[in-house]
Design a protein around this motif. Sequence first.
Motif, PDB file in Angstrom:
ATOM      1  N   LEU A  67      23.971  66.253  67.587  1.00 15.56           N
ATOM      2  CA  LEU A  67      24.720  66.038  66.347  1.00 15.56           C
ATOM      3  C   LEU A  67      23.847  65.476  65.232  1.00 15.56           C
ATOM      4  O   LEU A  67      24.198  65.581  64.057  1.00 15.56           O
ATOM      5  N   THR A  68      22.719  64.902  65.588  1.00 12.57           N
ATOM      6  CA  THR A  68      21.840  64.354  64.555  1.00 12.57           C
ATOM      7  C   THR A  68      21.120  65.466  63.793  1.00 12.57           C
ATOM      8  O   THR A  68      20.544  65.231  62.738  1.00 12.57           O
ATOM      9  N   ARG A  69      21.165  66.692  64.339  1.00 13.65           N
ATOM     10  CA  ARG A  69      20.570  67.844  63.662  1.00 13.65           C
ATOM     11  C   ARG A  69      21.646  68.827  63.187  1.00 13.65           C
ATOM     12  O   ARG A  69      21.329  69.918  62.713  1.00 13.65           O
ATOM     13  N   SER A  70      22.903  68.460  63.360  1.00 10.29           N
ATOM     14  CA  SER A  70      24.019  69.357  63.070  1.00 10.29           C
ATOM     15  C   SER A  70      24.207  69.592  61.569  1.00 10.29           C
ATOM     16  O   SER A  70      24.168  68.664  60.765  1.00 10.29           O
ATOM     17  N   LYS A  71      24.444  70.851  61.187  1.00 11.97           N
ATOM     18  CA  LYS A  71      24.727  71.179  59.786  1.00 11.97           C
ATOM     19  C   LYS A  71      26.071  70.593  59.364  1.00 11.97           C
ATOM     20  O   LYS A  71      26.244  70.189  58.208  1.00 11.97           O
ATOM     21  N   HIS A 118      27.521  65.293  74.211  1.00  6.49           N
ATOM     22  CA  HIS A 118      26.580  65.090  73.110  1.00  6.49           C
ATOM     23  C   HIS A 118      25.576  63.961  73.353  1.00  6.49           C
ATOM     24  O   HIS A 118      24.755  63.682  72.473  1.00  6.49           O
ATOM     25  N   GLY A 119      25.611  63.339  74.522  1.00  5.68           N
ATOM     26  CA  GLY A 119      24.683  62.259  74.811  1.00  5.68           C
ATOM     27  C   GLY A 119      25.149  60.937  74.227  1.00  5.68           C
ATOM     28  O   GLY A 119      25.930  60.897  73.275  1.00  5.68           O
ATOM     29  N   ARG A 120      24.696  59.837  74.789  1.00  3.47           N
ATOM     30  CA  ARG A 120      25.145  58.506  74.375  1.00  3.47           C
ATOM     31  C   ARG A 120      24.796  58.193  72.926  1.00  3.47           C
ATOM     32  O   ARG A 120      25.489  57.430  72.254  1.00  3.47           O
ATOM     33  N   ASP A 121      23.696  58.781  72.436  1.00  9.22           N
ATOM     34  CA  ASP A 121      23.232  58.476  71.084  1.00  9.22           C
ATOM     35  C   ASP A 121      23.463  59.631  70.108  1.00  9.22           C
ATOM     36  O   ASP A 121      22.882  59.661  69.024  1.00  9.22           O
ATOM     37  N   ALA A 122      24.300  60.613  70.516  1.00 11.41           N
ATOM     38  CA  ALA A 122      24.624  61.796  69.704  1.00 11.41           C
ATOM     39  C   ALA A 122      23.456  62.760  69.585  1.00 11.41           C
ATOM     40  O   ALA A 122      23.502  63.698  68.798  1.00 11.41           O
ATOM     41  N   GLY A 123      22.407  62.528  70.385  1.00  8.30           N
ATOM     42  CA  GLY A 123      21.219  63.370  70.310  1.00  8.30           C
ATOM     43  C   GLY A 123      21.262  64.589  71.197  1.00  8.30           C
ATOM     44  O   GLY A 123      20.245  65.256  71.377  1.00  8.30           O
ATOM     45  N   GLY A 124      22.431  64.906  71.765  1.00  3.35           N
ATOM     46  CA  GLY A 124      22.561  66.091  72.599  1.00  3.35           C
ATOM     47  C   GLY A 124      22.500  65.765  74.072  1.00  3.35           C
ATOM     48  O   GLY A 124      21.759  64.876  74.497  1.00  3.35           O
ATOM     49  N   GLY A 125      23.324  66.462  74.844  1.00  2.00           N
ATOM     50  CA  GLY A 125      23.320  66.307  76.292  1.00  2.00           C
ATOM     51  C   GLY A 125      22.844  67.587  76.938  1.00  2.00           C
ATOM     52  O   GLY A 125      22.200  68.423  76.316  1.00  2.00           O
ATOM     53  N   GLU A 126      23.202  67.757  78.239  1.00  2.00           N
ATOM     54  CA  GLU A 126      22.794  68.960  78.947  1.00  2.00           C
ATOM     55  C   GLU A 126      23.417  70.215  78.336  1.00  2.00           C
ATOM     56  O   GLU A 126      22.870  71.297  78.425  1.00  2.00           O
TER      57      GLU A 126
END
Length: 225
Positions: free
Chosen positions: A29-33, A16-24
């Motif tokens: 998660l910042t856009r997650s419902k 999910h990336g270090r900042d929860a903004g998505g990885g590869e």
Amino acid sequence: MQKGAAMFRQDCSFCHGRDAGGGESGPDLTRSKVVAQDVNGDKIGAVVRSGRPDKGMPPFEKSDQDIAALVAFIHTQQALALSDRRKGAGGRKGVDVSDLQTGNVDAGKRYFEGECAKCHSATGDLAGIASRYKGLELEETMLFPKKARPKVTVTTGSGETISGKLAYEDEFVIGMTDESGVYHSWRVHDVKYKVDPALDAHVELFSKYSDDDVHNLMAYLQTLK
């Protein structure tokens, strides 16, 4: 907040990336419902503890305090991302390879020998795997190998049993590559055979992995170059 950030970067950032903004591969998660609908961890906690095996996410054993810390971090990142988007900033982030290098190699080797060696060999099919796959790609291959080939066991008309990796199958022919790399094929009506789904063992491990197991196993696999 700091506790949640540390746990997130250890256990979640590889997808999910270090900042929860998505990885590869992992979603933003910042856009997650689920995150948007979460109240005091009621949605996020359930996903963390149960995992999503169908999407390659294992369950994580976390205390209520740990879940609360993770939830606080994720919601904070969501609020920051929303603010950035309003300013025209933001975007999908990558995964820092250092986040995948926090395990213990010796502990990972012991886990491998106890669980993974039933199907894999560090000097056989996994020899050099850390040279073929790097970082997140190696982690994903470990947890949910998309290119895994099923095992097949063939019993010939003479009663001989041969096992290997499924190489070919249709209504007329069954083919395999045995442990020494030799290809064999038979007409299906001349033999009996059983194909074992390739991912069953990996899916079963999702419910057994501890956080340390995942990181330790990853640390060990990174030594197989």
